[in-house]
Write a protein that holds these residues in place. Structure first.
Motif, mmCIF file in Angstrom:
data_model
loop_
_atom_site.group_PDB
_atom_site.id
_atom_site.type_symbol
_atom_site.label_atom_id
_atom_site.label_comp_id
_atom_site.label_asym_id
_atom_site.label_seq_id
_atom_site.Cartn_x
_atom_site.Cartn_y
_atom_site.Cartn_z
ATOM 1 N N GLY A 154 2.719 -16.468 -16.600
ATOM 2 C CA GLY A 154 3.265 -15.956 -15.552
ATOM 3 C C GLY A 154 3.076 -14.530 -15.487
ATOM 4 O O GLY A 154 3.166 -13.757 -16.358
ATOM 5 N N VAL A 155 2.369 -14.200 -14.273
ATOM 6 C CA VAL A 155 2.142 -12.472 -14.077
ATOM 7 C C VAL A 155 2.896 -12.377 -12.444
ATOM 8 O O VAL A 155 3.078 -13.227 -11.658
ATOM 9 N N ASP A 156 3.292 -11.314 -12.533
ATOM 10 C CA ASP A 156 4.237 -10.619 -11.103
ATOM 11 C C ASP A 156 4.116 -9.427 -10.980
ATOM 12 O O ASP A 156 5.059 -8.731 -11.681
ATOM 13 N N TRP A 226 0.551 1.859 -8.179
ATOM 14 C CA TRP A 226 0.939 0.623 -8.384
ATOM 15 C C TRP A 226 1.607 -0.039 -9.309
ATOM 16 O O TRP A 226 1.369 0.719 -10.593
ATOM 17 N N GLY A 227 2.134 -1.146 -9.386
ATOM 18 C CA GLY A 227 2.468 -2.004 -10.701
ATOM 19 C C GLY A 227 1.569 -2.965 -10.863
ATOM 20 O O GLY A 227 0.850 -3.784 -10.175
ATOM 21 N N LEU A 228 1.177 -3.171 -12.438
ATOM 22 C CA LEU A 228 0.343 -4.078 -12.707
ATOM 23 C C LEU A 228 0.822 -5.004 -13.859
ATOM 24 O O LEU A 228 1.084 -4.537 -14.988
ATOM 25 N N SER A 229 1.089 -6.327 -13.539
ATOM 26 C CA SER A 229 1.718 -7.374 -14.325
ATOM 27 C C SER A 229 0.462 -7.860 -15.036
ATOM 28 O O SER A 229 -0.527 -8.456 -14.156
ATOM 29 N N PHE A 230 0.147 -8.164 -16.196
ATOM 30 C CA PHE A 230 -1.094 -8.833 -16.848
ATOM 31 C C PHE A 230 -0.823 -9.372 -18.129
ATOM 32 O O PHE A 230 0.066 -9.060 -18.839
ATOM 33 N N ASP A 240 -12.936 2.609 -11.093
ATOM 34 C CA ASP A 240 -13.020 0.973 -10.524
ATOM 35 C C ASP A 240 -12.109 1.007 -9.331
ATOM 36 O O ASP A 240 -11.291 2.073 -9.042
ATOM 37 N N ASN A 241 -12.550 0.225 -8.543
ATOM 38 C CA ASN A 241 -11.437 0.055 -7.312
ATOM 39 C C ASN A 241 -10.701 -1.295 -7.584
ATOM 40 O O ASN A 241 -11.010 -2.466 -7.910
ATOM 41 N N ALA A 242 -9.323 -0.755 -7.828
ATOM 42 C CA ALA A 242 -8.298 -1.822 -8.249
ATOM 43 C C ALA A 242 -7.965 -2.954 -7.245
ATOM 44 O O ALA A 242 -7.476 -3.956 -7.586
ATOM 45 N N LEU A 243 -8.468 -2.596 -6.119
ATOM 46 C CA LEU A 243 -8.502 -3.985 -5.009
ATOM 47 C C LEU A 243 -9.395 -4.921 -5.143
ATOM 48 O O LEU A 243 -9.308 -5.807 -4.477
ATOM 49 N N GLU A 244 -10.478 -4.641 -5.924
ATOM 50 C CA GLU A 244 -11.922 -5.396 -5.893
ATOM 51 C C GLU A 244 -12.268 -6.062 -7.194
ATOM 52 O O GLU A 244 -13.006 -6.891 -7.094
ATOM 53 N N ILE A 245 -11.669 -5.550 -8.381
ATOM 54 C CA ILE A 245 -12.130 -5.956 -9.540
ATOM 55 C C ILE A 245 -11.046 -6.865 -10.417
ATOM 56 O O ILE A 245 -9.763 -6.673 -10.055
ATOM 57 N N PRO A 246 -11.431 -7.453 -11.416
ATOM 58 C CA PRO A 246 -10.503 -7.980 -12.281
ATOM 59 C C PRO A 246 -9.960 -6.845 -13.300
ATOM 60 O O PRO A 246 -10.574 -6.193 -13.622
ATOM 61 N N ASP A 253 -1.668 -9.255 -11.707
ATOM 62 C CA ASP A 253 -1.172 -9.342 -10.426
ATOM 63 C C ASP A 253 -0.650 -7.791 -10.170
ATOM 64 O O ASP A 253 0.173 -7.387 -10.795
ATOM 65 N N LEU A 254 -1.264 -7.266 -8.955
ATOM 66 C CA LEU A 254 -0.630 -6.033 -8.605
ATOM 67 C C LEU A 254 0.605 -6.116 -7.798
ATOM 68 O O LEU A 254 0.709 -7.190 -7.213
ATOM 69 N N SER A 255 1.450 -5.091 -7.614
ATOM 70 C CA SER A 255 2.629 -5.006 -7.070
ATOM 71 C C SER A 255 2.609 -5.296 -5.498
ATOM 72 O O SER A 255 1.285 -5.171 -5.117
ATOM 73 N N GLU A 256 3.276 -5.823 -4.748
ATOM 74 C CA GLU A 256 3.376 -5.929 -3.429
ATOM 75 C C GLU A 256 3.135 -4.731 -2.508
ATOM 76 O O GLU A 256 2.469 -4.739 -1.540
ATOM 77 N N GLY A 257 3.725 -3.604 -3.091
ATOM 78 C CA GLY A 257 3.499 -2.344 -2.404
ATOM 79 C C GLY A 257 3.252 -1.370 -3.441
ATOM 80 O O GLY A 257 2.947 -1.539 -4.710
ATOM 81 N N PHE A 258 3.334 -0.116 -2.899
ATOM 82 C CA PHE A 258 3.189 1.062 -4.037
ATOM 83 C C PHE A 258 4.196 2.204 -3.612
ATOM 84 O O PHE A 258 4.685 2.115 -2.340
ATOM 85 N N VAL A 259 4.014 3.279 -4.586
ATOM 86 C CA VAL A 259 4.630 4.507 -4.175
ATOM 87 C C VAL A 259 3.711 5.575 -3.728
ATOM 88 O O VAL A 259 2.772 5.677 -4.473
ATOM 89 N N THR A 260 3.898 6.207 -2.440
ATOM 90 C CA THR A 260 2.912 6.980 -1.815
ATOM 91 C C THR A 260 3.274 8.414 -2.468
ATOM 92 O O THR A 260 4.421 8.822 -2.233
ATOM 93 N N VAL A 261 2.455 9.244 -3.177
ATOM 94 C CA VAL A 261 2.626 10.314 -3.584
ATOM 95 C C VAL A 261 1.776 11.245 -2.954
ATOM 96 O O VAL A 261 0.450 11.173 -3.208
ATOM 97 N N THR A 262 2.215 12.160 -1.978
ATOM 98 C CA THR A 262 1.607 13.259 -1.321
ATOM 99 C C THR A 262 1.541 14.717 -1.954
ATOM 100 O O THR A 262 2.543 15.007 -2.490
ATOM 101 N N ARG A 263 0.389 14.945 -2.178
ATOM 102 C CA ARG A 263 0.196 16.299 -3.116
ATOM 103 C C ARG A 263 -0.240 17.327 -2.184
ATOM 104 O O ARG A 263 -1.388 17.134 -1.521
ATOM 105 N N ASP A 264 0.681 18.416 -2.034
ATOM 106 C CA ASP A 264 0.074 19.426 -0.967
ATOM 107 C C ASP A 264 0.529 20.923 -1.876
ATOM 108 O O ASP A 264 1.132 20.794 -2.994
ATOM 109 N N THR A 265 0.257 22.057 -1.073
ATOM 110 C CA THR A 265 0.457 23.096 -1.557
ATOM 111 C C THR A 265 1.538 23.740 -1.302
ATOM 112 O O THR A 265 2.068 25.115 -1.241
ATOM 113 N N ILE A 266 2.605 22.929 -0.449
ATOM 114 C CA ILE A 266 3.899 23.646 -0.054
ATOM 115 C C ILE A 266 5.080 22.677 -0.480
ATOM 116 O O ILE A 266 4.681 21.539 -0.647
ATOM 117 N N CYS A 267 6.079 22.863 -0.495
ATOM 118 C CA CYS A 267 7.231 22.383 -1.033
ATOM 119 C C CYS A 267 8.356 21.865 -0.114
ATOM 120 O O CYS A 267 9.035 21.323 -0.469
#
Length: 362
Positions: A154-156, A226-230, A240-246, A253-267
Motif C-alpha cells: 500500500g502506497v498513498d 510534494w509528498g512521496l509514499s514509497f 530528475d523529473n519527479a513526474l516522469e521517473i520511478p 505514489d506522489l501526493s495529489e497536490g503540493f505546497v507552492t513556495v514563492t521565493r522573492d526578495t520582498i516580505c
C-alpha cells in the motif's frame, strides 16, 4: 446403475464384461428386476495460476495505477462451472469476480489469496463468509488444491500542507534570515514517506530528510513541495523529473497536490495584491502555480505600450490582452479561470522586443 445379483456357486463375471449378456456365475444366477441410478457430477477445482504461470505476485495498491491480474486454471472436469474466489489469509471471502481478472488497485495494504472453484448449480458463497467452512454452491463444488498469493503493497501520497494547513507560502530570500517551512501530510498507507522539492516543471531540487526545509539562499523563484509514499529504496535524484521517473525501486505514489513556495526578495504584499520586486529584467508571475488570477510584473526599464497573450505550449493563443496598457504601469492582472490545468506561456509583445515565461494553472 447398481443391480442386485442372486447366485449359487462362484461369481464368474469380470470387470469390462456386459452383465446383460454373460453368465454371471458358474451356478444359478438372477439379476434384480431394477437398479439404482447413480448420477455422478464431476467437479474438480484443479490448480490456479496467473496467465504468466505465477503462483505469487506483488502489486502496488494505492498509487492510482490499475493493478489488473489475469488468472487461469487447469481442471479435469471441463463440464462444470468455474469461478475465482478471492479471500484473505484466513479464508474470508473478499471478492467473487465475474471473470478471470481482478483489479487490486485501491484494496490497500495486505495479502489475499485467489482460489479456483469448480461447481454445479448456483454459487451460494457471499462476501464475508469463510470459503473453507461453508457450502459454496447449491450443487457440487470443489476448491482448487492451491491458490495464487497476491501481496498488496500500500502506497498513498495523500495530501501535503504546511503545519499551519497552508498550501501556498511566501518566503523572503537573501536577507540572511532562515526561511524554514515545516510540512505535514495525510495518507492512508503505512509505507515510508518523504518530501520532494521540485521546480514548477517537476525537476527535483531537494529531498529533505525530514519535514522541514530552509529556503534561505535558494534564490528568487517558485518551487513545489510534494509528498512521496514509497516502499523499497528511494531512487530519485536531484535533477530528475519527479513526474516522469520511478521514484523508488518498489511502489511509490506522489501526493495529489503540493505546497507552492514563492521565493522573492520582498516580505510583504500590499492590500491591493501587488507584489513589489525592486529589480527584474524578466517577466515575473504571482502566484505560480495559479488557480484563478495571475498578476504579471513587467521587466524594469519598460517603455511604451504592449500586448500580452496567454498561449499553450504549442503556441496557440488562448487569452489575449486586447487593450493597450498605460505607460509605466508594470502590472497586469490576468483572469485564467477558464484554462484547463496545465502549463502555459505568457507572451509579452512590445514595439521593440518580445519576452516569454511559463506558469502553471492548477
Amino acid at each position: 446403475l447398481v443391480w442386485g445379483l442372486s447366485y449359487t456357486g462362484e461369481v464368474t463375471a469380470e470387470l469390462g464384461q456386459n452383465a446383460l449378456e454373460i453368465a454371471l456365475a458358474d451356478g444359478c444366477f438372477d439379476l434384480s428386476e431394477g437398479f439404482v441410478t447413480v448420477t455422478r457430477t464431476g467437479v474438480d477445482g484443479g490448480t490456479v495460476a496467473t496467465v504468466d504461470g505465477e503462483s505469487e505476485v506483488a502489486v502496488c495498491a494505492g498509487d492510482g495505477e490499475d493493478d489488473v491480474i489475469m488468472f487461469m486454471h487447469e481442471t479435469s472436469e471441463e463440464g462444470a462451472n468455474f469461478a475465482y474466489v478471492v479471500t484473505d489469509e484466513e479464508g474470508i471471502i473478499l471478492g467473487l469476480p465475474p471473470g478471470n481478472e481482478v483489479n487490486f488497485e485501491g484494496a490497500g495494504e495486505g495479502i489475499c489469496l485467489v482460489w479456483g472453484l469448480s461447481y454445479t448449480g448456483s454459487i451460494l458463497a457471499e462476501l464475508g463468509q469463510n470459503a473453507l467452512e461453508i457450502a459454496l454452491a447449491d450443487g457440487c463444488f470443489d476448491l482448487s488444491e492451491g491458490f495464487v498469493t497476491v501481496n498488496r503493497t500500500g502506497v498513498d501520497g495523500g495530501m501535503v500542507m504546511t503545519v499551519d494547513s497552508l498550501t501556498e507560502v511566501r518566503t523572503c530570500v537573501g536577507d540572511g534570515e532562515a526561511d524554514v517551512v515545516m510540512f505535514a501530510h495525510t495518507t492512508s498507507a503505512p509505507a515510508e514517506f518523504r518530501y520532494v522539492v521540485t521546480d514548477t516543471l517537476g525537476t527535483i531540487l531537494g529531498l529533505p530528510p525530514g519535514n522541514e526545509v530552509d529556503f534561505e539562499g535558494a534564490g528568487v523563484g517558485v518551487c513545489l513541495v510534494w509528498g512521496l509514499s514509497f516502499s523499497g529504496e528511494l531512487t530519485a535524484e536531484l535533477g530528475d523529473n519527479a513526474l516522469e521517473i520511478p521514484l523508488s525501486d518498489g511502489c511509490f505514489d506522489l501526493s495529489e497536490g503540493f505546497v507552492t513556495v514563492t521565493r522573492d526578495t520582498i516580505c510583504e504584499v500590499s492590500s491591493s495584491g501587488i507584489f513589489e520586486i525592486p529589480s527584474t529584467k524578466e517577466i515575473v508571475t504571482y502566484p505560480n502555480p495559479a488557480t484563478s488570477n495571475v498578476l504579471v510584473r513587467l521587466p524594469d526599464g519598460f517603455k511604451g505600450d504592449y500586448f500580452l497573450d496567454v498561449m499553450d505550449l504549442q503556441g496557440k493563443v488562448l487569452l489575449k490582452q486586447a487593450e493597450m496598457m498605460k505607460k509605466g504601469d508594470p502590472y497586469i492582472q490576468l483572469d485564467v479561470q477558464s484554462l484547463e490545468k496545465g502549463i502555459y506561456l505568457i507572451h509579452l509583445v512590445t514595439p521593440d522586443s518580445e519576452m516569454t515565461t511559463k506558469f502553471i494553472k492548477n
